[in-house]
Design a protein around this motif. Structure first.
Motif, PDB file in Angstrom:
ATOM      1  N   PRO A 184      11.446  -2.656  -7.733  1.00  0.00           N
ATOM      2  CA  PRO A 184      11.364  -2.729  -9.209  1.00  0.00           C
ATOM      3  C   PRO A 184      10.734  -1.612  -9.835  1.00  0.00           C
ATOM      4  N   PHE A 185       9.850  -0.711  -8.728  1.00  0.00           N
ATOM      5  CA  PHE A 185       8.980   0.296  -9.228  1.00  0.00           C
ATOM      6  C   PHE A 185       9.732   1.627  -9.497  1.00  0.00           C
ATOM      7  N   GLY A 186      11.146   1.865  -9.216  1.00  0.00           N
ATOM      8  CA  GLY A 186      11.788   3.079  -9.600  1.00  0.00           C
ATOM      9  C   GLY A 186      11.302   4.344  -8.592  1.00  0.00           C
ATOM     10  N   VAL A 187      10.682   4.178  -7.514  1.00  0.00           N
ATOM     11  CA  VAL A 187      10.535   5.029  -6.644  1.00  0.00           C
ATOM     12  C   VAL A 187      11.034   4.542  -5.264  1.00  0.00           C
ATOM     13  N   GLU A 188      11.353   5.410  -4.320  1.00  0.00           N
ATOM     14  CA  GLU A 188      11.558   5.175  -2.847  1.00  0.00           C
ATOM     15  C   GLU A 188      10.253   4.853  -2.104  1.00  0.00           C
ATOM     16  N   PHE A 189      10.236   4.018  -1.609  1.00  0.00           N
ATOM     17  CA  PHE A 189       9.030   4.022  -0.566  1.00  0.00           C
ATOM     18  C   PHE A 189       9.248   4.358   0.792  1.00  0.00           C
ATOM     19  N   SER A 190       8.576   5.195   1.249  1.00  0.00           N
ATOM     20  CA  SER A 190       8.672   5.422   2.665  1.00  0.00           C
ATOM     21  C   SER A 190       7.313   6.387   3.117  1.00  0.00           C
ATOM     22  N   ILE A 231      11.926   1.673   1.632  1.00  0.00           N
ATOM     23  CA  ILE A 231      12.593   0.886   0.556  1.00  0.00           C
ATOM     24  C   ILE A 231      13.381   1.704  -0.388  1.00  0.00           C
ATOM     25  N   ALA A 232      14.455   1.355  -0.323  1.00  0.00           N
ATOM     26  CA  ALA A 232      15.235   2.333  -1.556  1.00  0.00           C
ATOM     27  C   ALA A 232      14.940   2.219  -2.926  1.00  0.00           C
ATOM     28  N   ASN A 233      15.032   3.369  -3.845  1.00  0.00           N
ATOM     29  CA  ASN A 233      14.966   3.377  -5.132  1.00  0.00           C
ATOM     30  C   ASN A 233      16.270   2.598  -5.526  1.00  0.00           C
ATOM     31  N   ASP A 234      16.239   1.354  -5.577  1.00  0.00           N
ATOM     32  CA  ASP A 234      17.344   0.571  -5.956  1.00  0.00           C
ATOM     33  C   ASP A 234      16.779  -0.605  -6.806  1.00  0.00           C
ATOM     34  N   PRO A 235      17.495  -0.986  -7.855  1.00  0.00           N
ATOM     35  CA  PRO A 235      16.893  -2.374  -8.416  1.00  0.00           C
ATOM     36  C   PRO A 235      16.950  -3.533  -7.915  1.00  0.00           C
ATOM     37  N   SER A 236      18.203  -3.421  -6.710  1.00  0.00           N
ATOM     38  CA  SER A 236      18.457  -4.767  -6.062  1.00  0.00           C
ATOM     39  C   SER A 236      17.268  -4.925  -5.264  1.00  0.00           C
ATOM     40  N   VAL A 237      16.395  -4.172  -4.772  1.00  0.00           N
ATOM     41  CA  VAL A 237      15.584  -4.253  -3.732  1.00  0.00           C
ATOM     42  C   VAL A 237      14.320  -3.781  -4.153  1.00  0.00           C
ATOM     43  N   ARG A 274       0.848  -1.079  -0.019  1.00  0.00           N
ATOM     44  CA  ARG A 274       0.101   0.069   0.058  1.00  0.00           C
ATOM     45  C   ARG A 274       0.830   1.162  -0.027  1.00  0.00           C
ATOM     46  N   GLU A 275       0.640   1.992  -0.893  1.00  0.00           N
ATOM     47  CA  GLU A 275       1.432   3.344  -1.021  1.00  0.00           C
ATOM     48  C   GLU A 275       0.731   4.150  -2.206  1.00  0.00           C
ATOM     49  N   ASP A 276       0.527   5.374  -1.688  1.00  0.00           N
ATOM     50  CA  ASP A 276      -0.080   6.396  -2.575  1.00  0.00           C
ATOM     51  C   ASP A 276       0.445   6.552  -4.015  1.00  0.00           C
ATOM     52  N   GLY A 277       1.735   6.532  -3.906  1.00  0.00           N
ATOM     53  CA  GLY A 277       2.683   6.636  -5.295  1.00  0.00           C
ATOM     54  C   GLY A 277       2.231   5.738  -6.217  1.00  0.00           C
ATOM     55  N   LEU A 278       1.684   4.452  -5.732  1.00  0.00           N
ATOM     56  CA  LEU A 278       1.674   3.522  -6.793  1.00  0.00           C
ATOM     57  C   LEU A 278       0.831   3.731  -7.864  1.00  0.00           C
ATOM     58  N   ALA A 279      -0.057   4.504  -7.586  1.00  0.00           N
ATOM     59  CA  ALA A 279      -1.213   4.833  -8.711  1.00  0.00           C
ATOM     60  C   ALA A 279      -0.558   5.537  -9.824  1.00  0.00           C
ATOM     61  N   GLY A 280       0.441   6.036  -9.665  1.00  0.00           N
ATOM     62  CA  GLY A 280       1.092   6.816 -11.169  1.00  0.00           C
ATOM     63  C   GLY A 280       2.077   5.693 -11.585  1.00  0.00           C
ATOM     64  N   ILE A 281       2.286   4.651 -11.030  1.00  0.00           N
ATOM     65  CA  ILE A 281       3.296   3.507 -11.688  1.00  0.00           C
ATOM     66  C   ILE A 281       2.750   2.412 -12.519  1.00  0.00           C
TER      67      ILE A 281
END
Length: 905
Positions: free
Chosen positions: A357-363, A349-355, A249-256
């Motif tokens: 895949p969405f290309g944005v930081e989750f926080s 969750i860092a904006n890092d492909p190793s952790v 759950r993250e508000d920013g997912l709607a744009g991804i």
């Protein structure tokens, strides 16, 4: 005048007067022997005086044959079937507070108000997960050493001291045993599980006038899993929305993602690559998970015991030496660890492909991850508890009228508890940052060692699991030193018989120490929730000692008179001085009246108390979870809801509760009354019936005020709000609760025991019926506004507690030449539980057991038995969420077969 003070004074004066007045002649040795030569003098639980008759207190005796009738491998398991015993801890379930222990809950008043003795001496309290116990763990007493058990169903504080409010269980070991006895046992349920094996060895030999006895025992019982019983396969309260695949759950997912994100967030299907964003989808109502799959319905238990006893007579003194070692291994299996990753708890969750895949930081506070970490494995809490006890006793006689005994014991329960497959949340937090420590304040170099980036959007790799997996280690122990000195004999002759007396002193010291895992209890550094997924708590260290003295009198008033075949008055008083709260005096009076041969009436009145335990006094704070309803979620205008955001809604009813000890506690006090009759008709051989009524009132009951009461008190009166912590969203982070002397408890009921035996050409027959009726079980609770609420629990059921009005047991045994057989039945009456404020009936249950076998001439005997012949399953319960039945009341194993082979030389 204060009524209670008057009663204490009256009994004390009566005892002193009986000892002081009357200077009649003391019997000589010859006279005493002549008078008593036809009367067996025995010691009976509930009295320190060796008696020739019944006591005024109701005592139920269980011999070795009765204890072994159903082939049970646990003494506690056998005694829990007595109708006078309420819901008790056992090996059922993974949730709850048992953790491998077995308790006895006499009169539904709790295990800590039931005193357990072995050969008349106190037993050490148990060790247990999340802190030691304040009651005896019956699994620390190996059944192989037990010869018989007496259950006193009456208050006995004046005789034995604290904790004997509900009654006393006195366990007698074998004595003067000569020979060798070997018992082998194998059992299994009709479902092919709960495999149980047992091997007992009992050996004894006389060396001159001395006797040496040795016992060894080993038992191993396997678990029953939830999916292997229809009742427990799926929780009645529904499946959880968290799944191993994860819900995000993250508000920013709607744009991804290219779909509308519902309130439940997004997820993926099992086995689908989460690194491809197109594989993610909106959650639906079908995204559910059974977190209780592969949990235990009945947990495993492995016990090993060694016991040695030496009886050595000297000229005027007998020496008794005892040594015991018992080890119990058990565990509970839970679901995989549930994710604690939320932005409101400091995770990101860092904006890092190793952790990611969405290309944005989750926080931030809107970010939330719900998942069970299946790759981390099932959480398994394991216990390894060792009991050690050493005792030395002396006893002797002074003339023919007096005997004395002294006993010194040291005992310890020491437990090590391992929490397997937990998660190190600080390491998880660092792994979600792709091991980047550049913007972290403080030293986290220890966490960075071996750090592996953790990707929650795909199954965890072995390297990820090895990095974040955590194993906790707790230790605790309870120890006891106990010294008693007793003397009993005849003071002088009265017209109706001998005035008998017992006097004694006791010194006891109790210690307890609980050492939780230092990592679990440490403050988190990279998140604001916890360091690990285990509940943190502070340790407990505490001790107290006490000194006691008592006197008991048996005063015969009438004998051989018309309508007074015998009349006896019993009096006792005990003075106790505790290092924790001071002194207390408690007394007891009883009457035994036999108007005519075969019929007796008895009655007792007794004061009692229960001292606050080390846990209640000194327990360090620990964290648990309780369901509550937050008044501030419905009405933000309440006085105690200032600052709670208007948008706040309570999403999770289970909130964190922190509990701890209270060193200002005072003892619980009780008043017990009982009366009954004993009928053994002279025209009907080997028949007896006893009927006893009892009433117990407890004041200053030690209990927690309750997390719901605390919430209500704050919300409606704005008082005590400082013990409630909320986050910026208004969610409850923690409630501090603890024990107080605040409530009252009353219980009353009736017990009926009927026995009959006969012998004819068909063999020897023995029948017994034992019935208990619960008339009242009232709890008077203090409410948040200071008023009280009285609730009668008779006929009700709650979480892990049932209070049926009727309980019963029936047994029948038969012997003919070398053949033998037995039948027994156990009845648990119906109850009613409240579900969504509506009553729901829980039906009665009857378990039937049969067994039979043959004694061979060479000392070999064979026994085959079936317990729960009808394969009766527990009644379902919505109150007992997740496992679907009351695990402290009912038997979930089902039909169980066992075979037992004994060999005796």
């Amino acid at each position: 005048m204060n009524t209670q003070m008057f009663r204490k004074s009256a009994i004390a004066i009566a005892i002193i007067s009986a000892c002081t007045f009357g200077t009649g002649p003391v019997f000589s040795a010859e006279e005493s022997e002549e008078v008593n030569q036809d009367m067996e003098v025995i010691a009976v639980t509930g009295s320190r005086i060796k008696r020739q008759r019944e006591t005024p207190s109701p005592v139920q005796d269980l011999d070795a044959e009765a204890l072994n009738q159903t082939g049970s491998l646990s003494l506690g398991e056998v005694l829990q079937t007595l109708p006078s015993v309420g819901s008790s801890l056992n090996g059922n379930g993974s949730s709850g507070t048992s953790h491998g222990t077995s308790s006895l809950n006499l009169r539904n008043l709790g295990a800590n108000r039931s005193l357990v003795l072995v050969n008349g001496q106190r037993w050490v309290n148990g060790a247990g997960t999340r802190g030691f116990r304040d009651f005896v763990d019956m699994n620390t007493i190996p059944q192989a050493i037990v010869n018989r058990v007496e259950v006193l169903q009456d208050g006995a504080t004046a005789i034995y001291g604290a904790d004997a409010i509900a009654g006393v269980v006195n366990i007698y070991t074998h004595s003067d045993f000569v020979g060798t006895k070997i018992k082998t046992y194998y059992g299994q349920s009709s479902e092919g599980d709960r495999e149980s094996v047992n091997l007992d060895l009992l050996w004894g030999k006389d060396f001159g006038d001395s006797n040496l006895m040795f016992a060894a025992s080993y038992s191993d019982q396997k678990p029953v899993y939830t999916q292997d019983r229809a009742l427990t396969a799926v929780p009645l309260n529904g499946l959880t929305s968290a799944t191993p695949e994860g819900l995000f759950r993250e508000d920013g997912l709607a744009g991804i993602v290219d779909f509308d994100v519902p309130a439940g967030g997004i997820t993926r299907d099992a086995g689908i690559d989460g690194s491809d964003i197109s594989n993610w989808r909106a959650t639906t109502s079908d995204d559910k998970y059974n977190r209780y799959y592969n949990n235990y319905v009945v947990g495993p238990s492995e016990r090993t015991a060694l016991y040695a006893q030496a009886l050595v007579p000297f000229d005027n003194v007998n020496l008794r030496i005892e040594a015991l070692y018992n080890q119990r291994k058990s565990d509970q299996q839970f679901s995989e660890a549930l994710s604690a990753v939320r932005g409101s708890r400091g995770f990101s969750i860092a904006n890092d492909p190793s952790v990611n895949p969405f290309g944005v930081e989750f926080s931030g506070s809107d970010f939330r991850h719900s998942a069970f970490f299946r790759d981390n494995g099932y959480r398994v809490n394991a216990q390894d508890v060792e009991t050690t006890r050493l005792g030395i006793g002396l006893d002797g006689e002074v003339g023919n009228d007096w005997s004395w005994d002294a006993y010194l014991s040291w005992a310890q329960n020491k437990g090590e508890f391992t929490s397997n497959n937990q998660m190190h949340l600080d390491k998880l937090a660092l792994g979600l940052r792709a091991c980047d420590t550049s913007d972290i304040e403080g030293d986290v170099s220890d966490l960075a060692v071996g750090c592996v980036p953790v990707n929650l959007f795909n199954p965890l790799t072995d390297d990820m699991v090895n990095y974040i997996n955590f194993t906790g280690h707790d230790k605790n122990e309870a120890s006891q030193v106990d010294f008693t000195l007793n003397a009993t004999g005849f003071l002088f002759e009265l017209p109706a018989g001998d005035l008998a007396m017992a006097v004694g002193i006791e010194y006891r010291k109790e210690k307890g120490e609980d050492t939780p895992d230092s990592v679990i209890s440490s403050a988190p550094r990279l998140n604001s929730y916890r360091t690990t997924s285990s509940s943190p708590r502070l340790g407990t260290v505490g001790e107290y000692d006490l000194k006691e003295a008592y006197i008991e009198l048996s005063v015969p008033l009438l004998e051989g008179e018309p309508m007074a075949e015998y009349l006896e008055l019993s009096l006792a008083t005990r003075y106790s001085d505790y290092s924790t709260f001071g002194s207390t005096t408690n007394s007891k009076a009883g009457v035994l009246y036999t108007p005519t041969e075969g019929l007796s009436f008895r009655g007792t009145w007794a004061e009692g108390f229960r001292a606050p335990s080390i846990l209640e006094l000194f327990e360090g704070q620990r964290v648990t979870f309780n369901p509550v309803v937050d008044p501030c979620a419905e009405d933000k205008s309440l006085p105690g809801c200032t600052g709670v955001p208007e948008s706040y809604q309570q999403e999770d009813s289970n909130v964190q509760i922190t509990t701890g000890g209270n060193n200002l506690l005072q003892p619980e006090t009780s008043e017990n009354t009982s009366f009954g009759l004993i009928y053994m008709p002279t025209f009907f051989d080997d028949f007896s019936i006893t009927v006893d009524w009892y009433d117990i009132d407890i004041d200053n009951t030690i209990s927690e005020f309750g997390s719901q009461n605390i919430l209500d008190l704050c919300a409606y009166t704005n008082k005590n709000c400082e013990v409630i912590t909320r986050n910026s969203l208004g969610e409850i982070d923690n409630i501090v609760d603890g024990p107080v002397n605040i409530n009252k408890t009353s219980v009353s009921g009736m017990d009926v025991v009927m026995k009959y035996g006969m012998a004819n050409q068909t063999g020897e027959w023995d029948f017994s019926v034992n019935v208990s009726k619960l008339n009242e079980l009232t709890e008077v609770s203090t409410l948040s506004d200071g008023s009280t609420q009285e609730v009668d629990l008779v006929g009700t059921a709650a979480s892990r507690e049932s209070y049926p009005e009727w309980r019963g047991a029936l047994s029948a045994s038969w012997k003919h030449n070398d053949w033998f057989a037995a039948y027994s039945a156990r009845y648990i009456g119906g109850t009613t539980e409240m579900v969504s404020n509506e009553p729901r009936d829980i039906g009665s249950v009857t378990y039937h057991n049969i067994s039979g076998g043959y004694h061979f001439d060479n000392g070999l005997s064979f026994k085959l038995g079936i317990n729960n012949v009808a394969d009766k399953q527990p009644p379902s319960s919505f109150t007992n969420k997740n496992i679907n039945f009351d695990q402290n009341t009912y038997d979930p194993i089902g039909r169980f077969f066992f075979v037992q082979v004994d060999y005796k030389l």
